[in-house]
Design a protein around this motif. Structure first.
Motif, PDB file in Angstrom:
ATOM      1  N   PHE A 110      81.947  71.128 111.045  1.00 22.48           N
ATOM      2  CA  PHE A 110      83.279  70.972 110.500  1.00 22.48           C
ATOM      3  C   PHE A 110      84.280  71.564 111.497  1.00 22.48           C
ATOM      4  CE2 PHE A 110      86.070  74.112 108.596  1.00 22.48           C
ATOM      5  CZ  PHE A 110      86.776  73.466 107.608  1.00 22.48           C
ATOM      6  N   GLY A 111      85.400  70.978 111.637  1.00 21.59           N
ATOM      7  CA  GLY A 111      86.373  71.516 112.582  1.00 21.59           C
ATOM      8  C   GLY A 111      86.750  70.499 113.634  1.00 21.59           C
ATOM      9  N   PHE A 137      86.831  78.166 116.043  1.00 24.60           N
ATOM     10  CA  PHE A 137      87.427  79.292 115.330  1.00 24.60           C
ATOM     11  C   PHE A 137      87.830  78.906 113.908  1.00 24.60           C
ATOM     12  CE2 PHE A 137      88.062  80.866 119.717  1.00 24.60           C
ATOM     13  CZ  PHE A 137      87.321  82.019 119.571  1.00 24.60           C
ATOM     14  N   LEU A 138      88.270  77.646 113.730  1.00 24.41           N
ATOM     15  CA  LEU A 138      88.559  77.158 112.372  1.00 24.41           C
ATOM     16  C   LEU A 138      87.303  77.270 111.507  1.00 24.41           C
ATOM     17  CD1 LEU A 138      90.527  73.787 112.834  1.00 24.41           C
ATOM     18  CD2 LEU A 138      91.260  75.716 111.464  1.00 24.41           C
ATOM     19  N   ALA A 190      93.944  80.176 113.781  1.00 19.16           N
ATOM     20  CA  ALA A 190      92.810  79.279 113.542  1.00 19.16           C
ATOM     21  C   ALA A 190      91.922  79.864 112.441  1.00 19.16           C
ATOM     22  CB  ALA A 190      92.018  79.077 114.827  1.00 19.16           C
ATOM     23  N   GLY A 191      91.626  81.167 112.524  1.00 17.91           N
ATOM     24  CA  GLY A 191      90.799  81.813 111.509  1.00 17.91           C
ATOM     25  C   GLY A 191      91.461  81.773 110.139  1.00 17.91           C
ATOM     26  N   LEU A 230      80.890  74.831 121.846  1.00 18.30           N
ATOM     27  CA  LEU A 230      79.466  74.533 121.639  1.00 18.30           C
ATOM     28  C   LEU A 230      78.707  75.791 121.250  1.00 18.30           C
ATOM     29  CD1 LEU A 230      78.487  72.118 124.557  1.00 18.30           C
ATOM     30  CD2 LEU A 230      78.909  71.569 122.181  1.00 18.30           C
ATOM     31  N   VAL A 231      79.009  76.908 121.927  1.00 17.68           N
ATOM     32  CA  VAL A 231      78.303  78.161 121.654  1.00 17.68           C
ATOM     33  C   VAL A 231      78.587  78.622 120.225  1.00 17.68           C
ATOM     34  CG1 VAL A 231      78.174  80.600 122.257  1.00 17.68           C
ATOM     35  CG2 VAL A 231      78.190  78.878 124.055  1.00 17.68           C
ATOM     36  N   ILE A 232      79.872  78.643 119.853  1.00 23.37           N
ATOM     37  CA  ILE A 232      80.242  79.107 118.505  1.00 23.37           C
ATOM     38  C   ILE A 232      79.579  78.229 117.440  1.00 23.37           C
ATOM     39  CG2 ILE A 232      82.145  79.380 116.875  1.00 23.37           C
ATOM     40  CD1 ILE A 232      83.986  79.922 119.201  1.00 23.37           C
ATOM     41  N   GLN A 233      79.665  76.922 117.650  1.00 24.75           N
ATOM     42  CA  GLN A 233      79.157  75.977 116.664  1.00 24.75           C
ATOM     43  C   GLN A 233      77.659  76.168 116.447  1.00 24.75           C
ATOM     44  OE1 GLN A 233      79.618  71.969 117.939  1.00 24.75           O
ATOM     45  NE2 GLN A 233      79.612  71.143 115.883  1.00 24.75           N
ATOM     46  N   ASN A 234      76.930  76.327 117.542  1.00 28.28           N
ATOM     47  CA  ASN A 234      75.483  76.403 117.401  1.00 28.28           C
ATOM     48  C   ASN A 234      75.009  77.795 116.996  1.00 28.28           C
ATOM     49  OD1 ASN A 234      74.391  73.646 118.102  1.00 28.28           O
ATOM     50  ND2 ASN A 234      75.962  73.998 119.639  1.00 28.28           N
TER      51      ASN A 234
END
Lengths: 293, 326
Positions: A220-221, A45-46, A203-204, A107-111
């Motif tokens: 990043f994060g 989220f960051l 976080a956002g 993992l889902v958000i990052q990718n």
């Protein structure tokens, strides 16, 4: 190297970093406090907060600070939805289940971010990015000053809201004792969803502020997540005021350690502090060791 | 446990058949490579499961052992050792390092242990990048090209996998394994019954670190190149968690099934959509945790016996299916 001039300027930099660290860790602390869940998707989220800021900046030429305030409601809703769809179902299972679930979400958000924006470094350059103020002979970058001021202001507002509104009081009551909260008629389910939304919103928000100081990419994060966790452990996990203390401890340790070791080893410090705090700190840690259930 | 004993015979038959592959098809390099990497994942997944599955201490830091093993082998090999002798040393170094990590962190309760291990691999990666006099830093180490044939690597990896499975199976049935299962269910009760929990946790950590370290050594000789970013990568650490979870955490055969599925998915996705395999794994992780915390082995058991009452997702320790190794 050890001149007074140098030591003071490092101190100022550390203080300004502490503001950023505090706001970055607040979300993690709120979620942990209310439902005893470690939000491993915090890093995601960051990062997403940073990229959303880039999107606002490119589409509407929105300043990153304004972008941070746009992110607050957007990420609140996102966190709320994530809680309703995913977290709620494993919140009663073993703690490791929620940890792994949120790790999967990370993992889902990052990718997804890699798929949308690619893996390259991005940065936001505003009109004041390279400006600096000179105060008593010390150069202070304007961006750091802005980040510190905004972080301080928002944390003060949050502190006021937690102390003086019904929802804030209910939230704090749930942190203190969920069962007692339930007994006096607090809908802990609602409060949990609220806390998850609030944690994600922070976080956002922190992600937006980070864009003022650093370049970013989908990976990043991760290191900020580790730092956040170190901070809340140092601060005593459930103690929202302790977050500020933890942030200051980490920021000052990191900044002054550069005098003694290679700058590239700086990220190891957060990890070392984390292990030391987890293992030897009796105060902050004693609480959760008794509380495990 | 009679069912487990019967499984030994088919396991041996499958093992011998797999060992015949390089003899029957010595020119099929693709197949032999595929086998080598799958076996390497099987060995590591099974090893991870001894601590992560049996004892319930989920570690995100096994890349540290893999990388240390790889570097140990690489440095010894450059020093003139024959590769085969370097693998046990790689294992021993990794096992010794597991004590450095484990003694302080294994005192932490479940999720806090996991968090504490997240930084281990990363800290080691940064350290290796900075120790450039020994490790070559960011340029990595190039190793001699005089390597044994691919078939040799295939057979050694198969041996590693078989040894890891045997070790996991023996531990599972021993007093030691029972102690690990007991401390996962209830640490205080296990302690009350006289299980030396701290000793057992560290022993499990040492055994699995030894296997993963040796695997790291084997991988270094296979690739002939080590770099901090590849052998200490976070992906390396989470692969092991995913393998155990996909197959069935806490069971002997779960990680074996998990590793085969994991590597097949990875091989398929990486050639077509290089960035998507982690996305798929993340989604898979979420789906497994929500619907079948006992993994594929648990799913198979549930399909075989549809009458058994179905426990709600996540309602009991993942790996409670360990009572019936498939």
């Amino acid at each position: 190297m050890f001149s007074a001039q140098n030591l003071i300027s490092i101190g100022i930099a550390a203080l300004l970093t502490a503001g950023l660290y505090a706001i970055m860790s607040y979300g993690l602390a709120i979620i942990y406090g209310v439902m005893k869940v470690i939000n491993l998707s915090h890093a995601g989220f960051l990062m997403l907060g940073a990229f959303m800021t880039l999107v606002y900046f490119q589409w509407w030429h929105l300043d990153p600070v304004a972008g941070a305030f746009v992110n607050l409601p957007v990420f609140f809703v996102a966190g709320w939805v994530v809680y309703r769809i995913l977290v709620r179902r494993v919140a009663t299972a073993l703690p490791i289940a929620s940890l792994l679930l949120l790790f999967g979400l990370w993992l889902v958000i990052q990718n997804l971010a890699v798929a949308i924006w690619g893996g390259e470094d991005q940065s936001i350059i505003t009109s004041y990015t390279y400006k600096a103020l000179t105060l008593f002979g010390f150069r202070i970058p304007v961006t750091r000053l802005i980040v510190f001021a905004v972080a301080l202001a928002v944390l003060s507002i949050l502190h006021f809201a937690l102390g003086h509104t019904f929802i804030g009081k209910a939230l704090r009551a749930t942190v203190q004792d969920p069962t007692a909260g339930l007994l006096v008629g607090i809908d802990t389910e609602q409060i949990s969803a609220m806390a998850f939304g609030l944690g994600t919103a922070f976080a956002g928000f922190a992600g937006s502020l980070l864009t003022l100081l650093f370049s970013f990419n989908p990976d990043f994060g991760g290191s900020f997540q580790l730092k956040s966790f170190t901070i809340i452990v140092l601060g005593g996990l459930e103690n929202l005021a302790g977050v500020t203390v933890g942030a200051a401890v980490l920021a000052f340790t990191e900044s002054y350690a550069v005098l003694f070791m290679r700058a590239s080893l700086q990220n190891v410090i957060a990890y070392a502090l984390l292990v030391v705090a987890l293992v030897v700190m009796p105060g902050g840690i004693g609480q959760f060791l008794q509380r495990r259930s | 446990m009679p069912r487990a004993r019967i499984a030994v015979v088919p396991a041996l038959v499958v093992g011998v058949m797999l060992a015949l592959v390089p003899v029957l098809a010595p020119r099929n390099i693709t197949l032999i490579n595929l086998g080598f990497l799958t076996f390497l994942f099987v060995a590591q997944g099974v090893a991870w499961n001894i601590l992560g599955g049996y004892a319930g201490y989920v570690s995100f830091g096994y890349a540290a052992f893999f990388g240390l093993g790889a570097y140990t082998t690489a440095l010894l090999w450059l020093g003139g050792w024959p590769p085969v002798l370097t693998y046990p040393v790689a294992g021993v170094i990794a096992a010794a390092f597991s004590l450095v990590v484990g003694v302080p962190t294994l005192r932490l309760v479940g999720p806090y242990f996991s968090i504490a291990t997240i930084g281990v691999g990363e800290a080691m990666r940064i350290l290796m990048l900075n120790l450039d006099r020994v490790t070559g830093g960011a340029s990595g180490l190039n190793l001699p090209t005089s390597v044994p044939s691919k078939s040799w690597f295939y057979l050694v990896a198969l041996l590693f996998a078989a040894a890891a499975i045997a070790a996991a199976a023996v531990i599972r049935r021993s007093q030691f394994g029972l102690g690990l299962l007991a401390l996962r269910m209830d640490l205080e009760a296990a302690e009350g019954l006289g299980v030396p929990t701290a000793l057992f946790k560290n022993l499990a950590h040492i055994v699995s670190a030894f296997i993963v370290g040796a695997c790291g050594g084997l991988y270094a000789t296979y690739l002939q190149y080590v770099h901090p970013d590849t052998v200490f990568s976070f992906t390396q650490s989470i692969s092991l968690v995913l393998i155990a979870l996909i197959g069935g955490i806490g069971t002997v055969w779960g990680p074996v099934v998990g590793a085969v599925v994991f590597y097949a998915v990875q091989d398929y996705l990486q050639t077509r959509y290089p960035t998507f395999h982690l996305l798929v794994y993340g989604a898979l992780l979420i789906v497994i945790l929500l619907f079948e915390p006992n993994g594929l082995v648990g799913l198979a058991a549930r399909l075989r016996r549809p009458r058994t009452p179905v426990t709600p997702a996540g309602a009991r320790p993942a790996g409670a299916g360990a009572e019936r190794p498939a």
